[in-house]
Design an enzyme around this catalytic site. Structure first.
Site, PDB file in Angstrom:
ATOM      1  N   GLY A   6      17.229  -5.656  -0.796  1.00 12.59           N
ATOM      2  CA  GLY A   6      16.101  -5.915  -1.719  1.00 12.59           C
ATOM      3  C   GLY A   6      14.815  -5.384  -1.120  1.00 12.59           C
ATOM      4  N   GLY A  25      12.203 -13.002  -2.742  1.00 11.07           N
ATOM      5  CA  GLY A  25      13.634 -12.697  -2.922  1.00 11.07           C
ATOM      6  C   GLY A  25      14.527 -13.919  -2.718  1.00 11.07           C
ATOM      7  N   VAL A  26      15.657 -13.655  -2.088  1.00  2.00           N
ATOM      8  CA  VAL A  26      16.636 -14.757  -1.914  1.00  2.00           C
ATOM      9  C   VAL A  26      16.069 -15.807  -0.946  1.00  2.00           C
ATOM     10  CG1 VAL A  26      17.963 -13.696  -0.007  1.00  2.00           C
ATOM     11  CG2 VAL A  26      19.100 -15.209  -1.643  1.00  2.00           C
ATOM     12  N   ASP A  27      15.252 -15.358   0.000  1.00  2.00           N
ATOM     13  CA  ASP A  27      14.607 -16.279   0.957  1.00  2.00           C
ATOM     14  C   ASP A  27      13.762 -17.294   0.192  1.00  2.00           C
ATOM     15  OD1 ASP A  27      12.491 -15.635   3.911  1.00  2.00           O
ATOM     16  OD2 ASP A  27      13.707 -17.361   3.303  1.00  2.00           O
ATOM     17  N   TYR A  32      13.782  -5.110   1.762  1.00  2.00           N
ATOM     18  CA  TYR A  32      13.901  -4.288   2.978  1.00  2.00           C
ATOM     19  C   TYR A  32      14.431  -2.892   2.686  1.00  2.00           C
ATOM     20  CZ  TYR A  32      12.544  -8.030   6.197  1.00  2.00           C
ATOM     21  OH  TYR A  32      11.844  -8.985   6.888  1.00  2.00           O
ATOM     22  N   SER A  59      19.298  -7.145   3.241  1.00  2.00           N
ATOM     23  CA  SER A  59      18.406  -5.967   3.343  1.00  2.00           C
ATOM     24  C   SER A  59      18.385  -5.096   2.104  1.00  2.00           C
ATOM     25  CB  SER A  59      18.783  -5.076   4.556  1.00  2.00           C
ATOM     26  OG  SER A  59      18.390  -5.697   5.752  1.00  2.00           O
TER      27      SER A  59
HETATM   28  N1  APR Z   1      20.956 -15.137  -5.311  1.00  2.00           N
HETATM   29  C1  APR Z   1      21.676 -14.119  -4.804  1.00  2.00           C
HETATM   30  N2  APR Z   1      21.153 -12.938  -4.431  1.00  2.00           N
HETATM   31  C2  APR Z   1      19.830 -12.773  -4.615  1.00  2.00           C
HETATM   32  C3  APR Z   1      18.995 -13.798  -5.138  1.00  2.00           C
HETATM   33  C4  APR Z   1      19.622 -15.020  -5.485  1.00  2.00           C
HETATM   34  N3  APR Z   1      18.926 -16.044  -5.993  1.00  2.00           N
HETATM   35  N4  APR Z   1      17.720 -13.330  -5.177  1.00  2.00           N
HETATM   36  C5  APR Z   1      17.764 -12.057  -4.716  1.00  2.00           C
HETATM   37  N5  APR Z   1      19.021 -11.728  -4.386  1.00  2.00           N
HETATM   38  C6  APR Z   1      19.529 -10.464  -3.857  1.00  2.00           C
HETATM   39  C7  APR Z   1      18.699  -9.250  -4.145  1.00  2.00           C
HETATM   40  O1  APR Z   1      19.008  -8.742  -5.458  1.00  2.00           O
HETATM   41  C8  APR Z   1      19.198  -8.314  -3.054  1.00  2.00           C
HETATM   42  O2  APR Z   1      20.385  -7.662  -3.485  1.00  2.00           O
HETATM   43  O3  APR Z   1      19.522 -10.557  -2.449  1.00  2.00           O
HETATM   44  C9  APR Z   1      19.524  -9.249  -1.891  1.00  2.00           C
HETATM   45  C10 APR Z   1      18.516  -9.198  -0.751  1.00  2.00           C
HETATM   46  O4  APR Z   1      17.202  -9.022  -1.278  1.00  2.00           O
HETATM   47  P1  APR Z   1      15.911  -9.758  -0.605  1.00  2.00           P
HETATM   48  O5  APR Z   1      15.962 -11.179  -0.952  1.00  2.00           O
HETATM   49  O6  APR Z   1      14.724  -8.970  -1.010  1.00  2.00           O
HETATM   50  O7  APR Z   1      16.155  -9.653   0.962  1.00  2.00           O
HETATM   51  P2  APR Z   1      15.972  -8.381   1.937  1.00  2.00           P
HETATM   52  O8  APR Z   1      16.108  -7.094   1.231  1.00  2.00           O
HETATM   53  O9  APR Z   1      16.886  -8.671   3.076  1.00  2.00           O
HETATM   54  O10 APR Z   1      14.466  -8.519   2.397  1.00  2.00           O
HETATM   55  C11 APR Z   1      14.121  -9.630   3.192  1.00  2.00           C
HETATM   56  O11 APR Z   1      12.323 -10.204   1.773  1.00  2.00           O
HETATM   57  O12 APR Z   1      12.181 -12.214   0.720  1.00  2.00           O
HETATM   58  C12 APR Z   1      11.749 -11.511   1.806  1.00  2.00           C
HETATM   59  O13 APR Z   1      11.341 -13.188   3.466  1.00  2.00           O
HETATM   60  C13 APR Z   1      12.220 -12.133   3.082  1.00  2.00           C
HETATM   61  O14 APR Z   1      10.831 -10.730   4.386  1.00  2.00           O
HETATM   62  C14 APR Z   1      12.161 -10.968   3.984  1.00  2.00           C
HETATM   63  C15 APR Z   1      12.629  -9.825   3.093  1.00  2.00           C
END
Ligand code: APR
Length: 355
Positions: A118, A31-33, A120, A116
């Site tokens: 995505g 994801g964004v991480d 989560y 959270s």
């Molecule tokens: N730019 C902006 N927003 C983004 C991007 C980006 N490049 N990529 C994803 N997103 C959005 C997703 O669409 C979602 O709405 O960020 C939001 C959060 O999604 P996730 O990245 O999946 O984060 P989260 O739901 O908090 O889950 C965290 O996922 O990636 C792993 O290491 C992370 O274990 C942790 C978990």
């Protein structure tokens, strides 16, 4: 606008800090991480390895490395388990912890993803509502530019019924082609002047879908045929004396009538203090259309009053653009909730209020 809702890839933003929706190890993920670590490069991971992880609801800051942003604020959102396990409080804490760090560091701009929402599994509409709630609460007391990055359309889940209602409202009102009137209100197609329009000059920019209505005294429009009799002519300073209450005079009057403070009004309208003081100090200031509409919504004006306020800024609510029709829908239904208005605007691919 202190809170800007934007659709973008957060790794592209060159604001002071971007927030990472990380996991407890802070050692990267998907994801964004994953996107942030990929764009920032190895240096970010090396620094994260020195932080000893992060607890859910808390936040830690690192450098931005190869990112356009100077810093990354890492926070760990709650995993959604149905909503009965303190998820909301933890998610709110994520936003507060990140904003506290931004304030402490004196940052001027920060961008959030939807934490959270995505992997989560937090329901996106609730995640969005919590984000907007916490950020706007912080902005009531602090001056910082906050971007809330909506990365995918499903983040705005508008109710099926509301979507249908607005779609039929648009159908009723939407005018197929955009009208272009020359000066003297003559419709190019028919070539006939229209008496109803004689007293206003309408400029309609078909591309932007924006209609500017310039209220002009009837005498000031040269009659197409007979010359204006001498006695009818008015001097320029008489015409200027006729000028009505300006946009900013009406705005200030309405703030008083509603018993609001200036700050409460411009914060609710999501307008920054500097812009408001410009409007306040210049009686003839001309705001943008979205700024004028944002104030009308914040003041909860009726449709009539909204039209009047827009007219004073040189605009009209036009039935040839969907943004205006959706605004008209919400005002007609007495719903002034900017969040719900933005959900609807987003669902119909329109610019959002506060962007
Ligand atoms: N730019 C902006 N927003 C983004 C991007 C980006 N490049 N990529 C994803 N997103 C959005 C997703 O669409 C979602 O709405 O960020 C939001 C959060 O999604 P996730 O990245 O999946 O984060 P989260 O739901 O908090 O889950 C965290 O996922 O990636 C792993 O290491 C992370 O274990 C942790 C978990």
């Amino acid at each position: 606008m202190p809170l800007q809702l934007i659709r973008n890839d957060i790794t592209k933003l060159s604001c002071d800090a971007i927030v990472n929706a990380a996991n407890g190890t802070l050692l990267g993920g998907g994801g964004v991480d994953g996107a942030i670590h990929k764009a920032a490069g190895k240096g970010l991971l090396l620094e994260c390895m020195t932080l000893g992880g992060c607890r859910t609801g808390e936040a830690k800051i690192t450098g931005g490395y190869k990112l356009p942003a100077k810093y990354v604020i890492h926070t760990v959102g709650p995993v959604w388990h149905g909503g009965e396990n303190g998820e909301e409080a933890l998610l709110r804490s994520c936003y507060r912890s990140c904003l506290a760090i931004a304030k402490e560091r004196g940052l001027e701009s920060v961008a959030f993803p939807l934490i959270s929402a995505g992997a989560y599994g937090y329901p996106k509409d609730q995640a969005l509502k919590i984000a907007v709630d916490e950020i706007t609460a912080f902005l009531l007391q602090n001056e910082i530019l906050v971007y809330l990055v909506i990365y995918d359309k499903s983040s705005f889940q508008i109710g099926e019924k509301l979507f249908r209602d607005i779609a039929s409202f648009i159908d009723d009102k939407y005018v197929d082609e955009h009208f272009t009137f020359n000066y003297r209100g003559r419709n190019k197609d028919s070539g006939a002047g229209s008496a109803a329009l004689e007293s206003t000059v309408i400029e309609s920019d078909a591309f932007l879908g924006e209609t500017r209505v310039l209220p002009v005294a009837r005498e000031a429009i040269p009659a197409p045929r007979a010359s204006v009799p001498k006695s009818k002519k008015i001097s320029l300073d008489d015409a200027v004396k006729k000028i009505d209450e300006s946009f900013s005079e009406m705005l200030l009057r309405k703030i008083d009538e509603k018993g609001m403070t200036d700050a409460a009004c411009y914060k609710k309208a999501n307008i920054d203090r500097k812009l408001f003081s410009k409007i306040r100090s210049d009686a003839f200031y001309r705001p943008s259309k979205t700024t004028a509409i944002a104030f009308a919504i914040a003041l909860e004006l009726s449709l009539e009053e909204t039209r009047e306020m827009l007219m004073k800024a040189g605009f009209a609510l036009s039935h040839s653009n969907k943004f205006d029709i959706i605004i008209e829908y919400f005002i007609t239904n007495g719903n002034y909730n900017v969040f719900e208005i933005n959900e609807a605007l987003f669902a119909f691919d329109q610019a959002l209020l506060g962007t």
